[in-house]
Write an enzyme that holds these catalytic residues in place. Structure first.
Site, PDB file in Angstrom:
ATOM      1  N   ASP A  99      -3.410  -8.756  -3.546  1.00  0.00           N
ATOM      2  CA  ASP A  99      -3.586  -9.740  -2.471  1.00  0.00           C
ATOM      3  C   ASP A  99      -3.627 -11.162  -3.012  1.00  0.00           C
ATOM      4  O   ASP A  99      -3.128 -12.083  -2.370  1.00  0.00           O
ATOM      5  CB  ASP A  99      -4.866  -9.443  -1.690  1.00  0.00           C
ATOM      6  N   HIS A 119       0.838  -1.206   0.000  1.00  0.00           N
ATOM      7  CA  HIS A 119       0.000   0.000   0.000  1.00  0.00           C
ATOM      8  C   HIS A 119       0.870   1.253   0.000  1.00  0.00           C
ATOM      9  O   HIS A 119       0.470   2.295  -0.504  1.00  0.00           O
ATOM     10  CB  HIS A 119      -0.975  -0.017   1.182  1.00  0.00           C
ATOM     11  N   GLU A 135      -9.493 -12.111  -4.300  1.00  0.00           N
ATOM     12  CA  GLU A 135      -8.124 -11.776  -3.890  1.00  0.00           C
ATOM     13  C   GLU A 135      -7.562 -12.808  -2.921  1.00  0.00           C
ATOM     14  O   GLU A 135      -6.543 -12.575  -2.279  1.00  0.00           O
ATOM     15  CB  GLU A 135      -8.033 -10.344  -3.341  1.00  0.00           C
ATOM     16  N   CYS A 152      -8.260  -5.099 -10.796  1.00  0.00           N
ATOM     17  CA  CYS A 152      -8.034  -3.781 -10.203  1.00  0.00           C
ATOM     18  C   CYS A 152      -6.744  -3.720  -9.378  1.00  0.00           C
ATOM     19  O   CYS A 152      -6.450  -2.705  -8.770  1.00  0.00           O
ATOM     20  CB  CYS A 152      -9.227  -3.359  -9.347  1.00  0.00           C
ATOM     21  N   ARG A 210     -15.622  -0.026  -2.785  1.00  0.00           N
ATOM     22  CA  ARG A 210     -15.292  -1.207  -1.986  1.00  0.00           C
ATOM     23  C   ARG A 210     -15.614  -0.917  -0.526  1.00  0.00           C
ATOM     24  O   ARG A 210     -15.180   0.110   0.007  1.00  0.00           O
ATOM     25  CB  ARG A 210     -13.813  -1.549  -2.138  1.00  0.00           C
TER      26      ARG A 210
HETATM   27  C1  PEP Z   1      -5.725  -5.957  -4.397  1.00  0.00           C
HETATM   28  O1  PEP Z   1      -5.534  -6.665  -3.410  1.00  0.00           O
HETATM   29  O2  PEP Z   1      -5.290  -6.229  -5.531  1.00  0.00           O
HETATM   30  C2  PEP Z   1      -6.506  -4.723  -4.277  1.00  0.00           C
HETATM   31  C3  PEP Z   1      -6.871  -4.033  -5.325  1.00  0.00           C
HETATM   32  O3  PEP Z   1      -6.775  -4.281  -3.031  1.00  0.00           O
HETATM   33  P1  PEP Z   1      -5.682  -3.581  -2.067  1.00  0.00           P
HETATM   34  O4  PEP Z   1      -4.466  -3.294  -2.879  1.00  0.00           O
HETATM   35  O5  PEP Z   1      -6.323  -2.363  -1.532  1.00  0.00           O
HETATM   36  O6  PEP Z   1      -5.477  -4.618  -1.026  1.00  0.00           O
HETATM   37 MG    MG Z   2      -6.664  -6.285  -1.633  1.00  0.00          MG
END
Ligand code: PEP
Ligand code: MG
Length: 454
Positions: free
Chosen positions: A337, A71, A313, A384, A214
């Protein structure tokens, strides 16, 4: 020259501010005199630290720890900071006041560079800027391959201000509205009305284009400091996403009510994070049905056809994709994920970054299978995670038949350029080759070979 992972930005040069981990809590004190030429060097940064960095005009940062799809990296891309992370020993070699040349693309940094080095990098920088002006011409175009395969290219946001950037970048919707920040930046839970206002503003900005919200993905590396979240040994394997929402239906209900109310004024979809079982999906769907009944009773308008989707995920969700595709209105694959859980490697841990790869055959098989299941049921499927903007993986996703991609707003135009230059027919052979690839390296070289020939 030192090297790490170039996760965001371009080539910049600036003066170092070096902070030890324990100084970060007091960063305000040390960053008081920063300017747009300041570069922070520090062992590790949390998501919260990077958000605080947004208050200062720094141009980039370097850390010893972190992973490409963490993140931290995602946020750096969104904030258009130049970042090189996972640079071993950078704290030992760099002092405050040093001049650093930072290449956020290749992941290199040169300390106190010579004038010939600066000249070399400035030429590359100029070329990148020229490329960028070519990329800008894609803002008005649709997203379509040379052989006529169209898809929707959308943007990932985590705040209402980002929605405007999606529009400016020619995004065809918001494919993922991460809502953790709406909670984490405050000192207490946002009320239903406060959340409603945010979604309403997003709807106004998007002007009728889709916004996929989300529901709160608390847990993992998203601790909401004022919530009573138990300290866990393995937060990424703990009470995260839908698990937390079902444990705290009060928070979940308030958020869903706010989204539903906003859906009367825009085109919203709701997506649930971290699903591992159909039971979780059905429970969440049931909560949403009850809210709809309440809204009906109170004669509060909402979109009766609002779609409810599942984020794939986890390997559990990927292997249940056939069942999820029968019950959900759409699916979005969160590759960040999905990769982490498939190869059992923390997405932010540099030590095992060699294993954390979207090119791992098991990850690609999961994505392919999920897309196949969605196609069979005739529901929309999107990607995504950060892989959605990986130029080498794009051909695969298009061949698998993905309908939508959602990427960081700063990468929308570049991704469109890459898609619009692809010809799926010339790359079709990759599909067969994929079945026989056993490693990350084999996958990468196979894609390289096909791209070189196309
Ligand atoms: C992912 O896990 O690919 C996702 C889009 O969610 P995040 O990156 O917020 O965990
Ligand atoms: Mg994720």
């Amino acid at each position: 020259m030192l090297s790490g992972m170039g996760v965001a930005g371009r080539i910049v040069m600036g003066t170092v501010i070096r902070l030890e981990s324990e100084q970060l809590s007091d960063m305000e004190k040390y960053l008081e005199n920063t300017n747009e030429k300041s570069i922070l060097i520090t062992p590790e940064l949390s998501v919260k630290d990077v958000i605080r960095l947004g208050n200062y005009p720094i141009v980039g940062f370097v850390t010893e720890k972190g992973g490409f799809n963490s993140h931290l990296a995602i946020l750096a891309r969104k904030m258009e900071l130049t970042a090189v992370i996972g640079v071993p020993g950078c704290m030992d070699f760099i002092e405050s006041g040093d001049t650093v040349l930072l290449d956020g693309i290749k992941g290199n940094l040169v300390v106190n560079p010579r004038s010939s080095t600066i000249e070399h990098y400035m030429k590359i920088k100029q070329k990148l800027e020229n490329d960028q002006s070519r990329i800008n011409s894609y803002a008005e175009m649709e997203t379509m391959t040379l052989d006529g395969y169209k898809l929707a290219l959308m943007g990932n946001v985590d705040d209402v201000e980002d929605v405007e950037r999606v529009v400016q970048s020619g995004g065809e919707g918001v494919g993922l509205f991460r809502t953790e920040n709406l909670f984490a930046r405050r000192e207490n839970l946002p009320t239903e009305d406060e959340q409603f206002e945010i979604y309403l503003q997003a709807a106004k900005t998007m002007g009728g284009k889709t916004i996929v919200v989300r529901t709160l993905d608390a847990g993992g590396d998203h601790r909401i400091h004022y919530l009573d979240q138990e300290k866990e040994e393995n937060p990424f394997l703990g009470c995260r996403g839908i698990r937390f929402s079902l444990k705290r239906p009060d928070i979940f209900k308030t958020q869903c009510r706010a989204i539903l109310r906003a859906s009367a004024y825009g085109r919203f979809r709701i997506i649930l994070p971290m699903l591992c079982s159909l039971a979780e999906f059905r429970r969440a769907k049931n909560v949403i049905s009850l809210i709809k009944e309440e809204l009906d009773t109170l004669k509060i308008p909402y979109d009766r056809d609002i779609q409810l989707g599942v984020m794939v995920e986890t390997p559990a969700a990927a292997w249940m994709a056939d069942m999820f595709a029968r019950e959900a209105d759409f699916i979005s694959i969160g590759t960040n994920d999905l990769t982490q859980y498939t190869v059992a490697a923390d997405r932010g841990n540099k030590q095992i970054a060699y294993l954390y790869s979207n090119y791992h055959p098991a990850v690609l098989r999961s994505i392919r299978y999920t897309i196949q299941c969605c196609k069979k049921e005739g529901i929309t499927v999107s990607i995504c995670g950060e892989a959605a903007s990986d130029s080498k993986l794009l051909p695969l996703f298009l061949l698998f038949g993905v309908d939508e991609l959602s990427v960081s707003p700063s990468l929308i135009l570049k991704t469109r350029q890459q898609i619009n230059q692809l010809n799926r027919e010339k790359l079709r052979g990759i599909l067969e080759a994929l079945d026989n690839l056993g490693s990350i390296e084999e996958t990468e070289s196979c894609i390289d070979a096909f791209l070189a020939l196309s």
